[in-house]
Write an enzyme that holds these catalytic residues in place. Structure first.
Site, PDB file in Angstrom:
ATOM      1  N   LYS A 267       0.847  -1.202   0.000  1.00  0.00           N
ATOM      2  CA  LYS A 267       0.000   0.000   0.000  1.00  0.00           C
ATOM      3  C   LYS A 267       0.877   1.244   0.000  1.00  0.00           C
ATOM      4  O   LYS A 267       1.704   1.429   0.898  1.00  0.00           O
ATOM      5  CB  LYS A 267      -0.913  -0.016   1.233  1.00  0.00           C
ATOM      6  CG  LYS A 267      -1.658   1.303   1.499  1.00  0.00           C
ATOM      7  CD  LYS A 267      -2.575   1.194   2.717  1.00  0.00           C
ATOM      8  CE  LYS A 267      -3.187   2.550   3.085  1.00  0.00           C
ATOM      9  NZ  LYS A 267      -4.043   2.484   4.290  1.00  0.00           N
ATOM     10  N   ASP A 272      -2.464  10.012   4.172  1.00  0.00           N
ATOM     11  CA  ASP A 272      -3.868   9.632   4.355  1.00  0.00           C
ATOM     12  C   ASP A 272      -4.556  10.608   5.294  1.00  0.00           C
ATOM     13  O   ASP A 272      -4.431  10.514   6.512  1.00  0.00           O
ATOM     14  CB  ASP A 272      -3.952   8.201   4.910  1.00  0.00           C
ATOM     15  CG  ASP A 272      -5.398   7.743   5.060  1.00  0.00           C
ATOM     16  OD1 ASP A 272      -6.297   8.431   4.536  1.00  0.00           O
ATOM     17  OD2 ASP A 272      -5.621   6.684   5.696  1.00  0.00           O
ATOM     18  N   LYS A 279     -10.070  12.456   8.782  1.00  0.00           N
ATOM     19  CA  LYS A 279      -9.583  11.972  10.063  1.00  0.00           C
ATOM     20  C   LYS A 279      -9.534  13.112  11.070  1.00  0.00           C
ATOM     21  O   LYS A 279      -9.405  14.272  10.687  1.00  0.00           O
ATOM     22  CB  LYS A 279      -8.156  11.423   9.892  1.00  0.00           C
ATOM     23  CG  LYS A 279      -8.064  10.090   9.204  1.00  0.00           C
ATOM     24  CD  LYS A 279      -6.618   9.599   9.225  1.00  0.00           C
ATOM     25  CE  LYS A 279      -6.484   8.274   8.497  1.00  0.00           C
ATOM     26  NZ  LYS A 279      -7.230   7.178   9.128  1.00  0.00           N
ATOM     27  N   ASP A 290       1.700   6.049   5.731  1.00  0.00           N
ATOM     28  CA  ASP A 290       0.692   5.151   5.168  1.00  0.00           C
ATOM     29  C   ASP A 290       1.158   4.508   3.848  1.00  0.00           C
ATOM     30  O   ASP A 290       0.418   3.773   3.216  1.00  0.00           O
ATOM     31  CB  ASP A 290      -0.631   5.917   4.972  1.00  0.00           C
ATOM     32  CG  ASP A 290      -1.855   5.035   5.138  1.00  0.00           C
ATOM     33  OD1 ASP A 290      -1.732   3.942   5.724  1.00  0.00           O
ATOM     34  OD2 ASP A 290      -2.937   5.439   4.666  1.00  0.00           O
ATOM     35  N   ASP A 349     -12.114   6.992   3.942  1.00  0.00           N
ATOM     36  CA  ASP A 349     -10.912   6.716   4.733  1.00  0.00           C
ATOM     37  C   ASP A 349     -10.514   5.234   4.645  1.00  0.00           C
ATOM     38  O   ASP A 349      -9.425   4.861   5.066  1.00  0.00           O
ATOM     39  CB  ASP A 349     -11.157   7.125   6.187  1.00  0.00           C
ATOM     40  CG  ASP A 349      -9.863   7.261   6.981  1.00  0.00           C
ATOM     41  OD1 ASP A 349      -8.778   7.232   6.355  1.00  0.00           O
ATOM     42  OD2 ASP A 349      -9.941   7.395   8.216  1.00  0.00           O
ATOM     43  N   GLU A 351      -9.361   3.709   2.221  1.00  0.00           N
ATOM     44  CA  GLU A 351      -8.807   3.870   0.870  1.00  0.00           C
ATOM     45  C   GLU A 351      -7.760   2.819   0.527  1.00  0.00           C
ATOM     46  O   GLU A 351      -7.541   2.504  -0.631  1.00  0.00           O
ATOM     47  CB  GLU A 351      -8.202   5.276   0.719  1.00  0.00           C
ATOM     48  CG  GLU A 351      -6.761   5.459   1.227  1.00  0.00           C
ATOM     49  CD  GLU A 351      -6.596   5.212   2.725  1.00  0.00           C
ATOM     50  OE1 GLU A 351      -7.598   5.283   3.445  1.00  0.00           O
ATOM     51  OE2 GLU A 351      -5.463   4.936   3.157  1.00  0.00           O
ATOM     52  N   ARG A 353      -7.631  -0.421   1.007  1.00  0.00           N
ATOM     53  CA  ARG A 353      -8.167  -1.628   0.369  1.00  0.00           C
ATOM     54  C   ARG A 353      -8.601  -1.353  -1.069  1.00  0.00           C
ATOM     55  O   ARG A 353      -8.611  -2.253  -1.894  1.00  0.00           O
ATOM     56  CB  ARG A 353      -9.318  -2.174   1.224  1.00  0.00           C
ATOM     57  CG  ARG A 353     -10.492  -1.246   1.342  1.00  0.00           C
ATOM     58  CD  ARG A 353     -11.393  -1.598   2.522  1.00  0.00           C
ATOM     59  NE  ARG A 353     -10.828  -1.163   3.795  1.00  0.00           N
ATOM     60  CZ  ARG A 353     -11.381  -1.394   4.979  1.00  0.00           C
ATOM     61  NH1 ARG A 353     -12.520  -2.048   5.049  1.00  0.00           N
ATOM     62  NH2 ARG A 353     -10.806  -0.972   6.087  1.00  0.00           N
TER      63      ARG A 353
HETATM   64  N1  BES Z   1      -4.213   4.234   7.088  1.00  0.00           N
HETATM   65  C1  BES Z   1      -5.369   3.946   7.843  1.00  0.00           C
HETATM   66  C2  BES Z   1      -5.142   2.902   8.915  1.00  0.00           C
HETATM   67  C3  BES Z   1      -4.358   3.339  10.115  1.00  0.00           C
HETATM   68  C4  BES Z   1      -4.982   3.976  11.163  1.00  0.00           C
HETATM   69  C5  BES Z   1      -3.036   3.048  10.196  1.00  0.00           C
HETATM   70  C6  BES Z   1      -4.244   4.333  12.278  1.00  0.00           C
HETATM   71  C7  BES Z   1      -2.317   3.400  11.315  1.00  0.00           C
HETATM   72  C8  BES Z   1      -2.915   4.038  12.363  1.00  0.00           C
HETATM   73  C9  BES Z   1      -6.472   3.417   6.942  1.00  0.00           C
HETATM   74  O1  BES Z   1      -6.504   3.960   5.663  1.00  0.00           O
HETATM   75  C10 BES Z   1      -7.756   3.794   7.576  1.00  0.00           C
HETATM   76  O2  BES Z   1      -8.044   4.942   7.672  1.00  0.00           O
HETATM   77  N2  BES Z   1      -8.508   2.795   8.026  1.00  0.00           N
HETATM   78  C11 BES Z   1      -9.732   3.023   8.688  1.00  0.00           C
HETATM   79  C12 BES Z   1     -10.772   2.109   8.102  1.00  0.00           C
HETATM   80  C13 BES Z   1     -12.159   2.437   8.531  1.00  0.00           C
HETATM   81  C14 BES Z   1     -12.620   3.707   7.891  1.00  0.00           C
HETATM   82  C15 BES Z   1     -13.061   1.296   8.129  1.00  0.00           C
HETATM   83  C16 BES Z   1      -9.524   2.720  10.163  1.00  0.00           C
HETATM   84  O3  BES Z   1      -8.840   1.741  10.493  1.00  0.00           O
HETATM   85  O4  BES Z   1     -10.015   3.480  10.985  1.00  0.00           O
HETATM   86 ZN    ZN Z   2      -4.746   4.596   4.952  1.00  0.00          ZN
HETATM   87 MN    MN Z   3      -7.540   5.762   5.597  1.00  0.00          MN
END
Ligand code: BES
Ligand code: ZN
Ligand code: MN
Length: 498
Positions: A267, A272, A279, A290, A349, A351, A353
């Site tokens: 990825k 992000d 966020k 990210d 968010d 994104e 996947r």
């Molecule tokens: N890059 C983030 C995941 C992340 C969060 C990595 C905190 C490290 C620390 C990912 O893109 C994301 O935002 N995931 C969301 C998914 C949700 C919206 C279903 C998450 O994990 O909150």
């Molecule tokens: Zn992310």
């Molecule tokens: Mn995200």
């Protein structure tokens, strides 16, 4: 600084310091030292007698010792109980020793290998552990400081070996450990770069430079080529940024038609923000990491080129930024991934996947032996494991078992989460084939379940490195910040596979 394996019987220099390890309550190391310096015996006897040093885990006794033949000062390093001691503890010890020696402004340090060796560990692995710890613990990312802290680094670390055979094995271990740690540091550097300096285009050109240096084939797909391949997931996430997306392809130059390639997918979100599903501000600056999955893939390919593997390794990294703007992706948008499946974007968010869906679809077309993806995919994985285990999922038992084993051996442990059918309900589409997020908890698993839709039943494993990719505190031999997660476990996996 250079790390060398030297014969105990052939030492000609006098070191600034000599380090010797002791298990808790045991003076066994005396025997190993014996011939080196008889005078040490008295010192050891007296500090043990006075209970100034007991060999407890992480204990470090240090003293100048005029009159000693081999060194000006000595370290007694506590190793703790023998049954609890392992290569990871050795790595921590090396890191602490180097820090202390640097603070003393030492030039040279010797470490008596036999006295710090965990049982059942080969000389190769011993050299490797020490060198890995050295290269990882001396890493700094200070290129954006106008006045970086001045450091007086040690010039040489000598590892004392008993005989020529041992020395040869230690040397080969040093070479391997150095490559693995340097690759890890490449990933740490990339993930430490701020997003205004490391855009998707810059990430791609870094990959190109590293490919050139290592002797890899490198192809960078630009936004026009990405559109031609119908990578709707990547295009959709990228559309909120003025920085165009890139799709990075690296390949080792191994021509083995009889063996299918191992394909790694990382990825590469260079920042992000969450997009329209923005966020919270707190901690958002960390989201420059990210792209740690992409960084691990690029660094591992750099390493794979050096390892002379008998099979081909291909690295893929979809890269873009996730930003809100006047033309961003919206919740409710429906996009078509390059394999033809449609996805309704419930949360912008989620994104990672989306871009991995295109990365995995591309991997499937390469006729892979294994697909392994790495991604800072979910906060849920971090909440589950803290910073101490990678979240692992997949559809192939032997691949998962190999990765688990590689994790134990490399010091980058992973732990499996289930991909049971029940979890699929969450991402079943209403207006499209799939939704990009499900209701309720189990975020790491649901994300894995989503990715599974794009691997077409090929042998696949998913490593969620949101947990281990960033250290909020200093770890034993890796300091705070991006940790280069994924490189060491993949290095071990590829080595074992070869
Ligand atoms: N890059 C983030 C995941 C992340 C969060 C990595 C905190 C490290 C620390 C990912 O893109 C994301 O935002 N995931 C969301 C998914 C949700 C919206 C279903 C998450 O994990 O909150
Ligand atoms: Zn992310
Ligand atoms: Mn995200």
């Amino acid at each position: 600084m250079k790390c060398s394996a030297v014969l105990k019987s052939e030492v000609k220099v006098k070191w600034d310091a000599l380090a010797v390890g002791f298990f808790e309550g045991e003076k066994e190391s005396l025997n190993a030292l014996g011939k080196l310096d008889r005078d040490l015996k008295d010192l050891i006897d007296s500090v043990f007698q006075a209970k100034k040093f007991e060999g407890k885990d992480r204990e470090l006794f240090f003293t100048y010792l005029p009159g000693l033949k081999s060194a000006c000062a000595v370290y007694f390093a506590g190793l703790g109980k023998k049954e609890n001691y392992n290569p990871e503890k050795l790595k921590g010890l090396v890191s602490r020793l180097l820090k202390h020696a640097e603070a003393q402004k030492f030039n040279s340090l010797a470490l008596d290998l036999k006295t710090v060796a965990p049982g059942k560990v080969s000389s190769h692995d011993l050299g490797r552990a020490v060198e890995e710890a050295r290269v990882l613990s001396t890493f700094r990312f200070d290129k954006y400081k106008s006045k970086p802290d001045k450091r007086k680094e040690l010039k040489g670390l000598d590892l004392l070996c008993g005989d020529a055979l041992e020395r040869k094995d230690v040397q080969s271990g040093i070479r391997f450990g150095k490559w693995v740690a340097e690759a890890t540091n490449i990933a740490r550097t990339l993930a430490s770069e701020p997003a205004n300096h490391l855009t998707p285009k810059v990430l791609a050109s870094r990959a190109e430079e590293l490919a050139k240096e290592a002797g890899l084939k490198c192809t960078i797909l630009n936004e026009i080529e990405i559109k031609k391949l119908n990578m709707g997931g990547l295009i959709g996430v990228a559309q909120g940024s003025h920085e165009p997306p890139r799709f990075i392809v690296l390949e080792t130059k191994v021509d083995n038609k009889s063996q299918k390639p191992v394909v790694l997918v990382g990825k590469g979100i260079t920042f992000d923000s969450g997009g329209i599903s923005l966020k919270p501000a707190n901690g958002m600056e960390k989201m420059k990491y990210d792209m740690s999955g992409a960084a691990a893939v690029i660094a591992t390919l750099w390493l794979a080129a050096k390892l002379d593997l008998p099979f081909k390794v291909i690295g893929l990294a979809p890269a873009c930024e996730n930003l809100p703007s006047e033309r961003p992706q919206r919740p409710g948008d429906i996009v078509t991934i390059s394999n033809g499946k449609t996805v309704e974007v419930i949360n912008t968010d989620a994104e990672g996947r989306m871009i991995l869906a295109d990365g995995l679809s591309y991997a499937v077309k390469l006729g892979p032996r294994y697909i392994i993806d790495l991604a800072t995919l979910t906060g849920s994985c971090r909440a589950t494991f803290g910073e101490h285990a990678i979240g692992m999922m997949g559809n192939n038992r032997s691949l998962l078992d190999s990765l688990k084993d590689a994790g134990e051996k490399s010091g980058e442990r992973c732990w499996e989460l289930p991909l049971w059918d029940e979890y699929r309900e969450h991402i079943k589409g209403e207006f499209a084939d799939l939704k990009n997020v499900g209701k309720g908890p189990a975020g790491a698993i649901i994300a894995g379940k989503f990715l599974e839709e794009f691997v077409d039943k090929q042998p696949w494993a998913h490593l969620d490195i949101a947990s281990t990719g960033w250290f909020d505190e200093n770890h034993a031999y890796i300091s705070r910040g991006p940790s280069g997660a994924g490189v060491r476990i993949l290095a071990q996996f590829l080595k074992d596979l070869a």
